[in-house]
Design a protein around this motif. Sequence first.
Motif, PDB file in Angstrom:
ATOM      1  N   ALA A   1     -41.967  -6.259 -38.957  1.00 41.22           N
ATOM      2  CA  ALA A   1     -42.395  -4.861 -38.878  1.00 41.22           C
ATOM      3  C   ALA A   1     -41.216  -3.922 -39.117  1.00 41.22           C
ATOM      4  N   GLY A   2     -41.525  -2.702 -39.547  1.00 41.35           N
ATOM      5  CA  GLY A   2     -40.494  -1.712 -39.817  1.00 41.35           C
ATOM      6  C   GLY A   2     -39.763  -1.262 -38.561  1.00 41.35           C
ATOM      7  N   ASP A   3     -38.697  -0.495 -38.768  1.00 49.10           N
ATOM      8  CA  ASP A   3     -37.873  -0.022 -37.656  1.00 49.10           C
ATOM      9  C   ASP A   3     -38.595   1.028 -36.820  1.00 49.10           C
ATOM     10  N   LEU A   4     -39.453   1.796 -37.482  1.00 45.47           N
ATOM     11  CA  LEU A   4     -40.148   2.911 -36.833  1.00 45.47           C
ATOM     12  C   LEU A   4     -41.649   2.678 -36.892  1.00 45.47           C
ATOM     13  N   ILE A   5     -42.315   2.827 -35.751  1.00 38.84           N
ATOM     14  CA  ILE A   5     -43.738   2.522 -35.637  1.00 38.84           C
ATOM     15  C   ILE A   5     -44.507   3.811 -35.345  1.00 38.84           C
ATOM     16  N   THR A   6     -45.413   4.182 -36.238  1.00 38.29           N
ATOM     17  CA  THR A   6     -46.257   5.347 -35.975  1.00 38.29           C
ATOM     18  C   THR A   6     -47.272   4.968 -34.905  1.00 38.29           C
ATOM     19  N   CYS A   7     -47.382   5.823 -33.884  1.00 42.15           N
ATOM     20  CA  CYS A   7     -48.140   5.476 -32.680  1.00 42.15           C
ATOM     21  C   CYS A   7     -49.453   6.240 -32.590  1.00 42.15           C
ATOM     22  N   ARG A   8     -50.545   5.513 -32.441  1.00 44.01           N
ATOM     23  CA  ARG A   8     -51.820   6.128 -32.114  1.00 44.01           C
ATOM     24  C   ARG A   8     -51.786   6.547 -30.634  1.00 44.01           C
TER      25      ARG A   8
END
Length: 422
Positions: free
Chosen positions: A79-86
Amino acid sequence: MKKYLGILLLGLVALSPALAQNKVKLTIESWRNDDLKIWQETILPAFMKKYPNIEVVFAPSAPTEYNAVLDTKLKAGTAGDLITCRPFDKSLELFNAKHLESLNNLPGMNNFSEVAKAAWSTDDGKTTFCVPMASVIHGFLYNKAIFRELGLSEPKTEAEFLATLQKIQASGKYSPLVMGTKDQWESATMGYQNIGPTLWKGEVGRKGLIAGTQQYNKGGFLQAFEALAKWRPFLPRGYQALAYPDAQNLFAQGRGAIYPAGSWDIATFRQMNPKLELGAFKPYTFPNLGATQCVINDHPDIAIGLNAASKNKEAARTFLSWVASDEFAQLYANALPGFFPLANVSYTVSDPVAQTFLSWRKECQASFRTAYQILSRNANPNNENDLWNASAQVLNGTMTPKQAADFVQSRLASWYGPQKGK
């Protein structure tokens, strides 16, 4: 000279790996694939101009596939370094599974209120694991041309609102209030949750439901169902069969005067009918019930967090601090009118109707939809779905406000500990 040049070239070759190592590449996981162009052309270039040694790539998945794709990547370590959060439970699950890091000590987090952080914090509110990016605000859109024609002004109280609807209805030319009940969710989201927070005093009532000290069939929560029932005579003919897109079309064509809305609808109407003269007014107050302080539903929508397995945490934290800044707020608010950054920083939006929604933050207290934190963790009965059903039935006349309130309360009390026996 040749010897000197040779030594110099060898030195540069030796330095080049070190120079390359200073350049860090970050990847953002997201479900907002419709925003790809905005990130690529507006947001990320602004950041990378400020931090030239950090390259950021926005790599979204399809919205319906995001949760599954992200889970797979996190388990595989890709997974990427930054996770968009719901908002709320899905992101909380990621934090509890140790996939997201605590951001309590991130520079810039003090720019956010407790309400803004609630959707991405632990239940006790002590740890926040995503930087809030934007919310949507509830209210009412109206057709300015119709208001001018009929000599109407923006209503501020329930009495003024109902009097305005009666005048529109008396003209015989337009639907006073444009909303259908076929899809159910609008009845709760743009009806009950729009006008209700002022009656249940926003966070006081919402937190009271969680604590078990307040109930849906008492006080402001019952009053909100009673207030919603008063909309019924002013809805379009055949509103029971009207779906969300149908209501949007009816209002966009200029056939209705007032549209119970969320700010997310602004961009939609701009596209559907650029000539439509849009205005907006905030949820009205209820002086006769002692509810004179307006409370808006400033509902959290999207945030961004740090992958605990990232190998570039320092650079990622730099990016997250920038997301908490006024520079990011200004960029994001204008790139996506109707989606409002949650940071308490100074920014303006160019869309005048979006700016109107935004101005309510200074005039009103803020809360968010009651069912979204903790109360909808049960699959069946589910508090959010019950509110959709009950609100639609109140507008359809198949449930009285008291029956609707009792229905929602009894089903919540059937599984939720603090409400049992109440």
